[in-house]
Write a protein that holds these residues in place. Sequence first.
Motif, PDB file in Angstrom:
ATOM      1  N   PRO A  11      36.587 -15.347  -1.630  1.00  0.00           N
ATOM      2  CA  PRO A  11      35.242 -14.964  -2.006  1.00  0.00           C
ATOM      3  C   PRO A  11      34.894 -13.773  -0.966  1.00  0.00           C
ATOM      4  O   PRO A  11      34.728 -14.182   0.574  1.00  0.00           O
ATOM      5  CB  PRO A  11      34.379 -16.428  -1.723  1.00  0.00           C
ATOM      6  CG  PRO A  11      35.168 -17.485  -1.752  1.00  0.00           C
ATOM      7  CD  PRO A  11      36.300 -17.015  -1.103  1.00  0.00           C
ATOM      8  N   ALA A  13      32.444 -11.311  -1.711  1.00  0.00           N
ATOM      9  CA  ALA A  13      31.402 -10.668  -2.689  1.00  0.00           C
ATOM     10  C   ALA A  13      30.064 -10.674  -2.060  1.00  0.00           C
ATOM     11  O   ALA A  13      28.999 -10.324  -2.809  1.00  0.00           O
ATOM     12  CB  ALA A  13      31.507 -11.245  -3.986  1.00  0.00           C
ATOM     13  N   GLY A  14      29.792 -11.317  -0.929  1.00  0.00           N
ATOM     14  CA  GLY A  14      28.623 -11.138  -0.197  1.00  0.00           C
ATOM     15  C   GLY A  14      27.782 -10.134   0.310  1.00  0.00           C
ATOM     16  O   GLY A  14      28.676  -9.064   0.193  1.00  0.00           O
ATOM     17  N   THR A  17      24.255  -9.452   5.097  1.00  0.00           N
ATOM     18  CA  THR A  17      23.260  -8.814   5.660  1.00  0.00           C
ATOM     19  C   THR A  17      22.829  -9.146   7.150  1.00  0.00           C
ATOM     20  O   THR A  17      22.058  -8.401   7.872  1.00  0.00           O
ATOM     21  CB  THR A  17      21.789  -9.338   4.874  1.00  0.00           C
ATOM     22  OG1 THR A  17      22.026 -11.002   4.878  1.00  0.00           O
ATOM     23  CG2 THR A  17      21.715  -8.921   3.537  1.00  0.00           C
ATOM     24  N   ARG A  18      23.559 -10.180   7.641  1.00  0.00           N
ATOM     25  CA  ARG A  18      23.592 -10.218   8.982  1.00  0.00           C
ATOM     26  C   ARG A  18      24.189  -9.283   9.857  1.00  0.00           C
ATOM     27  O   ARG A  18      24.108  -9.181  11.172  1.00  0.00           O
ATOM     28  CB  ARG A  18      24.131 -11.703   9.405  1.00  0.00           C
ATOM     29  CG  ARG A  18      23.512 -13.008   9.038  1.00  0.00           C
ATOM     30  CD  ARG A  18      24.242 -14.014   9.088  1.00  0.00           C
ATOM     31  NE  ARG A  18      25.446 -14.218   8.343  1.00  0.00           N
ATOM     32  CZ  ARG A  18      26.471 -14.974   8.500  1.00  0.00           C
ATOM     33  NH1 ARG A  18      26.465 -15.495   9.761  1.00  0.00           N
ATOM     34  NH2 ARG A  18      27.445 -14.723   7.634  1.00  0.00           N
ATOM     35  N   LYS A  28      31.822  -6.114   4.737  1.00  0.00           N
ATOM     36  CA  LYS A  28      32.089  -6.932   6.004  1.00  0.00           C
ATOM     37  C   LYS A  28      33.320  -7.203   6.112  1.00  0.00           C
ATOM     38  O   LYS A  28      33.946  -7.395   7.301  1.00  0.00           O
ATOM     39  CB  LYS A  28      31.245  -7.914   6.479  1.00  0.00           C
ATOM     40  CG  LYS A  28      31.295  -9.169   5.498  1.00  0.00           C
ATOM     41  CD  LYS A  28      30.181 -10.214   5.875  1.00  0.00           C
ATOM     42  CE  LYS A  28      29.830 -11.506   4.981  1.00  0.00           C
ATOM     43  NZ  LYS A  28      29.072 -12.533   5.355  1.00  0.00           N
ATOM     44  N   GLU A  29      34.144  -7.769   5.214  1.00  0.00           N
ATOM     45  CA  GLU A  29      35.406  -8.279   5.034  1.00  0.00           C
ATOM     46  C   GLU A  29      36.421  -6.933   5.448  1.00  0.00           C
ATOM     47  O   GLU A  29      37.595  -7.529   5.806  1.00  0.00           O
ATOM     48  CB  GLU A  29      35.961  -8.753   3.688  1.00  0.00           C
ATOM     49  CG  GLU A  29      35.065  -9.851   3.319  1.00  0.00           C
ATOM     50  CD  GLU A  29      33.707  -9.646   2.743  1.00  0.00           C
ATOM     51  OE1 GLU A  29      33.315  -8.459   2.389  1.00  0.00           O
ATOM     52  OE2 GLU A  29      32.907 -10.479   2.492  1.00  0.00           O
ATOM     53  N   GLN A 105      31.999 -10.858  -9.136  1.00  0.00           N
ATOM     54  CA  GLN A 105      31.285 -11.672  -9.231  1.00  0.00           C
ATOM     55  C   GLN A 105      29.974 -11.388  -9.905  1.00  0.00           C
ATOM     56  O   GLN A 105      29.052 -12.266 -10.582  1.00  0.00           O
ATOM     57  CB  GLN A 105      30.567 -12.395  -7.741  1.00  0.00           C
ATOM     58  CG  GLN A 105      29.807 -13.471  -7.763  1.00  0.00           C
ATOM     59  CD  GLN A 105      29.153 -13.890  -6.324  1.00  0.00           C
ATOM     60  OE1 GLN A 105      29.677 -13.334  -5.458  1.00  0.00           O
ATOM     61  NE2 GLN A 105      28.535 -15.165  -6.472  1.00  0.00           N
ATOM     62  N   PRO A 108      25.603 -11.574  -6.389  1.00  0.00           N
ATOM     63  CA  PRO A 108      25.918 -12.393  -5.483  1.00  0.00           C
ATOM     64  C   PRO A 108      24.897 -13.620  -5.530  1.00  0.00           C
ATOM     65  O   PRO A 108      23.962 -13.609  -4.672  1.00  0.00           O
ATOM     66  CB  PRO A 108      25.708 -11.456  -3.942  1.00  0.00           C
ATOM     67  CG  PRO A 108      24.633 -10.284  -4.495  1.00  0.00           C
ATOM     68  CD  PRO A 108      24.934 -10.350  -5.711  1.00  0.00           C
ATOM     69  N   GLY A 110      25.466 -16.779  -4.645  1.00  0.00           N
ATOM     70  CA  GLY A 110      25.853 -17.834  -3.655  1.00  0.00           C
ATOM     71  C   GLY A 110      27.199 -18.123  -3.707  1.00  0.00           C
ATOM     72  O   GLY A 110      28.034 -17.798  -4.610  1.00  0.00           O
TER      73      GLY A 110
HETATM   74  P1  UTP Z   1      27.891 -15.765   3.807  1.00  0.00           P
HETATM   75  O1  UTP Z   1      27.226 -16.977   3.595  1.00  0.00           O
HETATM   76  O2  UTP Z   1      28.422 -15.110   5.146  1.00  0.00           O
HETATM   77  O3  UTP Z   1      26.983 -14.581   2.880  1.00  0.00           O
HETATM   78  O4  UTP Z   1      29.209 -15.873   2.872  1.00  0.00           O
HETATM   79  P2  UTP Z   1      26.624 -13.216   2.880  1.00  0.00           P
HETATM   80  O5  UTP Z   1      25.620 -13.285   1.914  1.00  0.00           O
HETATM   81  O6  UTP Z   1      27.700 -12.294   2.803  1.00  0.00           O
HETATM   82  O7  UTP Z   1      26.177 -12.686   4.400  1.00  0.00           O
HETATM   83  P3  UTP Z   1      24.793 -12.759   5.086  1.00  0.00           P
HETATM   84  O8  UTP Z   1      24.481 -14.010   5.390  1.00  0.00           O
HETATM   85  O9  UTP Z   1      23.962 -11.945   4.063  1.00  0.00           O
HETATM   86  O10 UTP Z   1      25.285 -11.968   6.332  1.00  0.00           O
HETATM   87  C1  UTP Z   1      30.395 -16.282   3.247  1.00  0.00           C
HETATM   88  C2  UTP Z   1      31.395 -15.714   2.420  1.00  0.00           C
HETATM   89  O11 UTP Z   1      31.170 -15.977   1.090  1.00  0.00           O
HETATM   90  C3  UTP Z   1      31.314 -14.642   0.106  1.00  0.00           C
HETATM   91  C4  UTP Z   1      30.842 -13.670   1.444  1.00  0.00           C
HETATM   92  O12 UTP Z   1      31.569 -12.615   0.860  1.00  0.00           O
HETATM   93  C5  UTP Z   1      31.730 -14.441   2.578  1.00  0.00           C
HETATM   94  O13 UTP Z   1      32.935 -13.749   2.613  1.00  0.00           O
HETATM   95  N1  UTP Z   1      30.176 -14.549  -0.587  1.00  0.00           N
HETATM   96  C6  UTP Z   1      28.686 -15.168  -0.488  1.00  0.00           C
HETATM   97  C7  UTP Z   1      30.229 -14.329  -2.106  1.00  0.00           C
HETATM   98  O14 UTP Z   1      31.449 -14.029  -2.553  1.00  0.00           O
HETATM   99  N2  UTP Z   1      29.229 -14.168  -2.938  1.00  0.00           N
HETATM  100  C8  UTP Z   1      28.052 -14.671  -2.538  1.00  0.00           C
HETATM  101  O15 UTP Z   1      27.318 -14.809  -3.511  1.00  0.00           O
HETATM  102  C9  UTP Z   1      27.669 -15.173  -1.392  1.00  0.00           C
END
Ligand code: UTP
Length: 298
Positions: A11, A13-14, A17-18, A28-29, A105, A108, A110
């Motif tokens: 995964p 697709a996040g 935001t941190r 970030k990946e 996805q 995003p 979750g």
């Molecule tokens: P994180 O919990 O670190 O979420 O996801 P995020 O939303 O990317 O980060 P912040 O909290 O806003 O900084 C853990 C992994 O799950 C993926 C992210 O890309 C990361 O590799 N993920 C998370 C998804 O693929 N889809 C999502 O809806 C959420």
Amino acid sequence: MAHPVRKAVVPAAGLGTRFLPVTKAQPKEMMPLVDKPAIQYVVEEAVAVGITDILVITGRGKRSLEDHFDRSFELEYYLREAGRLDELEEMKRIADMADIHYVRQGEPKGLGHAVSVAAEHVGDQPFAVLLGDDIMHQDAGVLAGMLDAFGRLGHSVVALKEVPATEISAYGCAAVRPLEGHLVEIEDLVEKPAAQEAPSNLAVMGRYVFGPQIFEVLSETKPGRGGEIQLTDAIKALAEREPVYGWTFRDGRYDVGNKLDYLRATVELALERDDIGPPFRQFLLGRLAKDLGLPPRG
Ligand code: UTP
């Protein structure tokens, strides 16, 4: 290969935001750890345990992930003409090391939702999940241990890291029954418990080996914390139906979506390098000596 797992889901697709602002226009990946993007370490980890069918879950603004694992004929031509053959081979290796697929996805919603969009590609087979922003040091041997446990037990296995009591409130925490060695059976999962209410110091980390049953559980999982479909909620529901195991470990994991952990990972990996490790160590020692008010090193 003693384990039956042929596919991995990553995964990525996040929104990250941190780690704003750098993640505003860049996944970030793709953040570099020395000179490799985080996701390359993750793909190499899967390849090292014999998994070469990899599905990356992507979203908006993640095109650079696909380009990274694609051939770049212009670059290859340039490197060949310039006689830079080692780099040429390395560029080709990155593109050829695995059979990488992508699915979007969409929104995003979750981590649980991200895993659920892999259902069609994975089918009726067991699979591993490696989070695209979680880096495991190769010496930790976590994924290999988890796959071995899955091969023996035939039920899902989740990575559990021992964390200091003060940090458990940032993670999903597992109540467990110890089995042998690294192995425990998960009895319950509590999301982000206060330190005094945590049932253990074992935090769920970004490596999982699932049977296909997880997709059915995910399809029934309602949005939880933050309105997102949480993978932790689905694992908790799975553990109510069938055994779910944990593989415990202590060191060698970095969350590169977290600024401090990202810096730690960069320093550790840079120090281990044969080329830049020694001068970087000298730099760090000099910097520390200055902080401590010691005389400059010769
Ligand atoms: P994180 O919990 O670190 O979420 O996801 P995020 O939303 O990317 O980060 P912040 O909290 O806003 O900084 C853990 C992994 O799950 C993926 C992210 O890309 C990361 O590799 N993920 C998370 C998804 O693929 N889809 C999502 O809806 C959420």
